[in-house]
Design a protein around this motif. Sequence first.
Motif: not given
Length: 904
Positions: A1-21
């Motif tokens: 589990m990553l520690i202290g990277r919540e903001t960065e995780q959300r940014r990457v997750d948004r990019l990946v979610a966009g690719a799915r659609i």
Amino acid sequence: MLIGRETEQRRVDRLVAGARIGRGGALAVTGEPGVGKTALIDDALGRLEGVQVLRATGTEAEKDLAFAGLHLLLRPALHLLDALPEPQEAALSSALALKAGTAGDRFAIGAATLALLCRYAEQAPIAVVVDDLQWFDRPSAEALAFAARRIDADPAVVLLAGRSGACDDLVGGLDVLELSGLDAAAAGDLVRALEVAPPTDEQVARLFAATGGNPLALLELARNIELLDDRAPGLPPALPATLTAAFSRRLAELDPGTRTALLAAVVANGDLHHTGEVCRRLGLHVSGLGPAERAGLVVVTGSRVDVRHPLVRAAVYSEADESLRRVVHLAVADLLPDDAERRAWHLAEATWGPDPEVAGLLEAAADSAAARTAYTVASTAYERAARLSTDTDRWHVMLCTAAEAAWTGGLHDRAVALLDEIETQSVPERTRSRTLRIRAQIAARSGSVADAVDILERAAPDAPTPDDAVFLLAEALHAAFYLADAAVSTRLTTSLTGAVAAAGSPRARAIGLAATGMAKVLSGEGGLAEIQTSVPLLAAHADPVEHPEALPWLLTTPLFLRDAETGAELRRIVDDVRSRMGVGLLPNVLFHVARDQATSTAWSRAAANYEEAIRLARETGQGTDLAMSLAGLAWLESRQGRGDACREHATEAVRLCTQRGIRMGEAWCLYAVGDLELATGDPRAATETFLDLSRRLQEWGIADPDLSPGAELVDALLRLGRPAEAEAEARRYAAAARTKGRPWSVARAHRALGTVADHRSFDAHFEAAIEHHADTRDLFEAARTHLAYGGRLRRAGRRVDARAHLRAGLESFDDLGAEPWARTTAAELEATGEKVARREASGAASLTPQELQVSLLLAEGRTTRETAAALFLSPKTVEYHLRKVYTKLDIHSRAELAEQLLGS
């Protein structure tokens, strides 16, 4: 589990979610070593389901192996190569050494990489991941970055991770996430989670202060906290030197056999079989890696030995005895009899001094890399071959070739440094001449145009053959065109005339005649006969793909002749070869094609081609073509009435032109701004601008009436109520136009004379102008003549006669999209008593440049995949733009699209 990277995780997750659609994108994650780039990406990938992952990691051992990284990354998708359009399949197959052939330029390979990724993504969404981008071989990194910038409407995400400052030029144009250290709270949570004695709050504070929150540094120093005491009080530890020391300390705890096995793994780039074989030759067993794995320095899986971090590799390699390193490199080389490039590099690392055999192998490796357009890799190999060569007649040739490859690969500083080194030595005149030509190319494309002219002129007398002298002087004259210095052009023409007389090939003669004619036209000393003589020779003997030195003249000759028929064959040649050219040549080609289209009826195509030239010139660092394309677009926008865009592009163009001595671009910008001021009803500002332009052209010795704003200045002076000055300008301009004798300038001259003539003679001038316009391709100039003639007829009380010309002018202005001129013409027509119903903006005028490019190619009959290949887009991106075009134009088929656009 990553520690202290919540903001960065959300940014990457948004990019990946966009690719799915189907909304693809790319992100470059940069930061210092150990900051957690890989951990962030691994975290995102660990949560993916139903996504195909293409992944590769750059390594120092393979950074000089052409397209090694790209081959590793694309390997799972290579079975789809045959599904690509043939030119793309050939380019990528050759680059990856899968087939013999010519790869094309480095950007063609990037376009093929994009096509393959998009094809792979048709099966399921994909994630393309590269770690340690700074160690990817540069040709692979450039191809991947090219593709990443164009991922748009595809189910694909590209994640690139690299060190800050080490790959900034590669990730330009991409979204960048710069990782910094953890905050104090997260840093404390991380070190307290370690299975070591819990640190005190005071120690956590010291660790955070020393590392800036760098996760790897925190973890390593928490295990070796006494290393913090190696620095004077108040001073931070030398990171990453402190990290290297931490790894070195852990290495020192291993036995010599394990350290040697680690060295073998590093040199063999993680290949477990080769690592084991090297160990066997050294009397060791590969199982000696076990202690290193238990120490957390490597991970052994399947056929791989993966070192934990680049700093571990650095520590293993730097701590090893130099003699042992050479022995290991030699052993690895012996294991690669069928891999000439890798073998050559390992032998180079194993040799102690000059070695002609190894130099020859490196030169062959460089030739192979250059043939696949891996110019940066080739440059390194040529340079190393030169250093190892014992042939005093060859070292300077290889070093010169290294400089040329560096420049072609975009490494300006490296190329200049190599040229500087060569020129400090005593070398043959042929090599000296070659270095000068390379310097000139660098200056012309990224430095001072005047320097380029000077260098080429100095190199010409020492050219090895008369044909080469012609090519050098013609290239100098082409650069001098941008310089707009008639004195320089005249001097070069004198030299070129003699060289053309001695030329041995029709191609050299054609290029020499075209260049001579162009220079004479600019200085008002004839030249049209030479240009006209060059046309059939260029058409018959100058394939611009096989003979790139001919390309400028195929492009510029029609612009100088400027009539309806002459040069048509050259236009067809250029249009044909555009599909065979890589994007590296396209900015210059598109700029010239757009300029030609802007002087005809194809304004929509011209705008699209200017925009594409600007985009590619920015991407490829071609400053001269960028400046001229911006200036050309500004001129077109001024006629379209796009005032803000015109001034914005003209301002940028002037800045670039001033920096680089590109006076011709400055002249075009003045013309653009003056035309805009005239079209939008500010004749005083227009007069000042045109007078400024006229003064500059006179100072520069440019006497070509095609570049003179004489006709426009006459119009502006009359609007200011200065008829005497207008008449003097009209007569001056008409004299220059008659001397040239070409229909375009003669037509404009008659228009100017018609506006200042008395009521008994103006008809004759305007009718003559219309007659000459019929021999040109420029509908805009003809429309301005109809406007001027109609206005003159209306003021003479001949309203019925005036309406015919004003209607013709209004129709042409509307067809072109010359909005301010259409408004003026409509007002004149209404002043005759006729009710005018204006067209609404539709068709091409309502589309963005990208939509227009896509639409035109599809309307001309290209398939979606062919259009995608031509524009370096993905097929899904083409379909995305096409859907928007259908909505804007309220159409439903490509037949309707062709009907709307091809006549525009």
